[in-house]
Design an enzyme around this catalytic site. Structure first.
Site, PDB file in Angstrom:
ATOM      1  N   VAL A  39     -18.539 -14.748  15.297  1.00  0.00           N
ATOM      2  CA  VAL A  39     -19.532 -14.923  14.211  1.00  0.00           C
ATOM      3  C   VAL A  39     -20.970 -15.381  14.895  1.00  0.00           C
ATOM      4  O   VAL A  39     -20.650 -16.364  15.489  1.00  0.00           O
ATOM      5  CB  VAL A  39     -18.900 -16.095  13.456  1.00  0.00           C
ATOM      6  CG1 VAL A  39     -20.186 -16.362  12.212  1.00  0.00           C
ATOM      7  CG2 VAL A  39     -17.709 -15.576  12.617  1.00  0.00           C
ATOM      8  N   SER A  94      -0.022   5.485   4.095  1.00  0.00           N
ATOM      9  CA  SER A  94      -0.401   6.429   4.457  1.00  0.00           C
ATOM     10  C   SER A  94      -0.885   6.304   5.809  1.00  0.00           C
ATOM     11  O   SER A  94      -1.769   5.440   6.232  1.00  0.00           O
ATOM     12  CB  SER A  94      -1.313   7.194   3.648  1.00  0.00           C
ATOM     13  OG  SER A  94      -0.846   7.456   2.250  1.00  0.00           O
ATOM     14  N   ASN A 133       0.758  -1.217   0.034  1.00  0.00           N
ATOM     15  CA  ASN A 133       0.068  -0.007   0.180  1.00  0.00           C
ATOM     16  C   ASN A 133       0.781   1.266  -0.041  1.00  0.00           C
ATOM     17  O   ASN A 133       2.016   1.378  -0.091  1.00  0.00           O
ATOM     18  CB  ASN A 133      -1.004  -0.005   1.168  1.00  0.00           C
ATOM     19  CG  ASN A 133      -0.230  -0.051   2.430  1.00  0.00           C
ATOM     20  OD1 ASN A 133       0.795   0.468   2.638  1.00  0.00           O
ATOM     21  ND2 ASN A 133      -0.987  -0.404   3.668  1.00  0.00           N
ATOM     22  N   GLY A 134       0.366   2.362   0.128  1.00  0.00           N
ATOM     23  CA  GLY A 134       1.006   3.564   0.075  1.00  0.00           C
ATOM     24  C   GLY A 134       1.422   4.301   1.219  1.00  0.00           C
ATOM     25  O   GLY A 134       1.778   5.193   1.465  1.00  0.00           O
ATOM     26  N   GLY A 136      -9.973  -6.415   8.040  1.00  0.00           N
ATOM     27  CA  GLY A 136     -10.923  -5.427   7.381  1.00  0.00           C
ATOM     28  C   GLY A 136     -12.176  -5.644   6.831  1.00  0.00           C
ATOM     29  O   GLY A 136     -12.789  -4.653   6.360  1.00  0.00           O
ATOM     30  N   HIS A 164      -9.944  -0.358  -0.941  1.00  0.00           N
ATOM     31  CA  HIS A 164      -9.975  -0.116   0.590  1.00  0.00           C
ATOM     32  C   HIS A 164     -11.438  -0.646   0.761  1.00  0.00           C
ATOM     33  O   HIS A 164     -12.163  -0.179   1.800  1.00  0.00           O
ATOM     34  CB  HIS A 164     -10.008   1.594   0.985  1.00  0.00           C
ATOM     35  CG  HIS A 164      -8.697   2.163   0.954  1.00  0.00           C
ATOM     36  ND1 HIS A 164      -8.666   3.377   0.957  1.00  0.00           N
ATOM     37  CD2 HIS A 164      -7.633   1.712   0.792  1.00  0.00           C
ATOM     38  CE1 HIS A 164      -7.482   3.819   1.100  1.00  0.00           C
ATOM     39  NE2 HIS A 164      -6.774   2.991   0.693  1.00  0.00           N
TER      40      HIS A 164
END
Length: 605
Positions: A560, A132, A129-130, A571, A538
């Protein structure tokens, strides 16, 4: 004399080892790659996936030497594979390599397919990823508790967990002068994940300050710390880099300090196919997983306490479906016997990206990145009344259309989500669009609508988890508001590039350039976006953490619903999108869930 010499030599060797960069440590040889070494064994916890959340939770659990954990990862230890991973300025070069899952979507709008980028290897998407480092708005996290019924999931709690993960470095004087801003009260300093300013040592471009001056003249706040709970305005941002400007992926942060623990085993080169259950009076209980590489070569391994799914928002839902947990219509089509009826794989929310790029004049030379988190009014400008009218009149229609397309399963419950988003945008001053500007000889904006109303899905297509047959369908732009928002953000980026203080550094547009007329309408921008967008990678919410009545798959402890001994910890569980890059949220979430797991472990001891 020999003894003294040997001691001196060993001390010198130890000193050299202590200062060797992490990328030179041979980690993979200390990990497992032979599945027979774990087949048939029993661990306290099995974690499916060695990405950000999987490695974080594994590290926290194994701080207790009595807890034995197995992590199963499809990829390998890749953090020492050179600049393509280590150098944050090499972002994008790793796409399409063996470290990139590179999922293909089903044909989308205009019959286009798209690639979904996701990391494959220990560290997961933190490898590609970047890097950030921002945080969302307070009201967004608070809604997880207030709107979706997840007790304890509020800003105050998550803020502490997010800071607990962080080891922040304040900007230098030169970095502050370039446009960075740092509020020490919003950062942690004793965590494992390093964050600081990205700095390649070159002079700083004046374009960051020019952007700040341009938007400041329009009433937009500048030089904010985007980790304090209300990201809006323009500032430079922090990144996951250490003091040597090396990417701090999750493997460096969590695996390097823990991989030699005797109670932690990491199996690489294998994938978890499905969860194994036994039936109890309280419902199905997870007792292990089946893993392998194909239908003919797979193995069982067992969990005394729990199975934890951390394979990511595109894959954890599939593992549940292969295991018999999901919508009956999906499982019947794939010839999988339903064990439990839950809305798995729907409500998936990803963003879309377009690019507006220009050449910079010689006066704008230098390094730097800045971000503009724009609110609803700033994004839409003169078109804000039209956009507001859509939000005030179309929610019922959008909910019905989304359910009809398979993006969600309940109109009433989906309208609760939509009303929450409308409240954010119209009443809470939440950032609606992110305009990410990169310099160095250019003025390049990658930009995206942060709050999508579209709901996508990801589902299995066969009963064999090792055939890798599934349908990833983000359903981009099947909601008119999403398209309007992406078009408005793109128009805003073009407008900003050549106005105010930015004029001095503008040397001609390259994208869209001649592909779009100079004074394009929002309708023309919409047409351009449809032909030129890409996914933002994302995606969240495919195993949503919310009350079961609202469409939840997991509860407030990530368990669950209807099962014992099974959690989803990645995520796929946040119930909403956020006005932020997602790493800080996932790290905080992983630490919070780890505490819940440890609480249950203590009760069972």
């Amino acid at each position: 004399m020999v003894s003294v010499f040997l001691s001196t030599l060993l001390l010198a060797a130890a000193t050299v080892q202590a200062y060797l960069p992490a990328q030179q440590i041979d980690v993979q040889s200390s990990l497992l790659s032979d599945p027979s070494k774990v087949a048939g064994k029993t661990y306290d916890y099995i974690i499916a996936g060695g990405g950000l959340t999987g490695l974080t939770v594994a590290a926290k659990l194994t701080e207790n030497p009595k807890i034995k954990v197995l992590v199963i990862e499809k990829g390998f230890y890749e953090s020492n594979d050179g600049a393509i991973i280590e150098d944050p300025n090499a972002y994008g070069q790793i796409f399409g390599t063996t470290v990139d899952q590179n999922y293909l979507t089903v044909p989308l709008i205009n019959n286009r397919t798209n690639n979904i980028k996701a990391g494959k290897g220990l560290g997961g998407s933190t490898l590609i990823n970047g890097d950030s480092w921002t945080r969302p708005d307070k009201v967004q996290i608070d809604s997880w508790e207030k709107v979706f019924g997840m007790e304890g999931w509020n800003w105050d709690s998550m803020f502490e967990y997010m800071k607990k993960a962080e080891a922040a470095r304040a900007p230098t004087a030169a970095q502050l002068a370039a446009g960075h801003y740092f509020n020490a009260t919003c950062h942690g300093t004793n965590g494992t994940v390093q964050s600081g300013a990205r700095d390649n040592g070159q002079p700083w471009s004046p374009i960051m300050k020019a952007l700040m001056n341009t938007v400041s003249a329009l009433g937009v706040p500048v030089q904010q710390d985007f980790l304090c709970g209300h990201p809006r305005g323009v500032s430079m941002i922090m990144n996951n880099v250490d003091e040597n400007q090396v990417r701090v992926d999750a493997a460096r942060a969590w695996l390097l300090p823990s991989y030699q623990r005797p109670n932690l085993e990491i199996l690489t080169g294998q994938m978890v196919g499905k969860v194994l259950f036994k039936q109890t009076a309280s419902g199905p209980q997870a007792v292990g997983v089946n893993f392998g590489t194909n239908k003919a070569v797979n193995f069982d391994v067992f969990a005394k306490h729990e199975v934890l799914l951390a394979a990511g928002s595109a894959i954890s839902p599939l593992i549940l479906e292969y295991s018999g947990i999901g919508l009956k219509s999906v499982l019947d089509q794939a010839n999988v016997t339903q064990l439990l009826d839950l809305p798995v794989g729907i409500n998936m929310q990803d963003q879309t990206t377009t690019t507006v790029s220009s050449r910079a004049s010689a006066a704008g030379a230098g390094q730097g990145q800045a971000v503009f988190f724009a609110n609803f009014t700033e994004t839409f400008g003169d078109y804000a009344p039209q956009a507001r009218e859509l939000l005030n009149t179309k929610l019922d229609q959008w909910a019905e259309e989304t359910v009809a397309r398979g993006g969600f399963h309940n109109v009433t419950a989906l309208k609760v989500q939509y009303e929450n988003y409308r409240n954010w945008l119209l009443d809470e001053d939440v950032a609606f669009a992110e305009l990410f500007m990169d310099t160095e000889g250019k003025i390049n904006f990658d930009l995206w609508d942060l709050i999508p109303f579209t709901r996508g899905s990801v589902h299995i297509l066969s009963s064999d988890p090792y055939l890798w047959q599934f349908a990833n369908d983000p359903k981009f732009f099947l909601n008119e508001f999403d398209l309007l928002g992406q078009a408005a953000a793109s128009k805003l980026a073009r407008d900003l590039t050549s106005q105010g203080a930015m004029k001095e550094y503008f040397a001609g547009e390259t994208l869209p350039g001649y592909n779009l007329v100079e004074n394009a309408t929002l309708s023309q921008w919409s047409d351009y976006v449809l032909q030129n967008f890409r996914p933002n990678w994302h995606a969240v919410s495919s195993c949503s953490m919310m009350s079961r009545e609202l469409g939840g798959v997991v509860d407030a402890t990530a368990k669950v619903y209807g099962t014992q001994g099974l959690r989803v910890i990645d995520g796929s569980i946040p119930p909403t999108q956020v006005s932020s890059h997602v790493m800080t949220i996932f790290y905080g979430m992983a630490l919070k869930v780890a505490d819940a797991i440890l609480d249950d472990y203590a009760k069972s001891a």
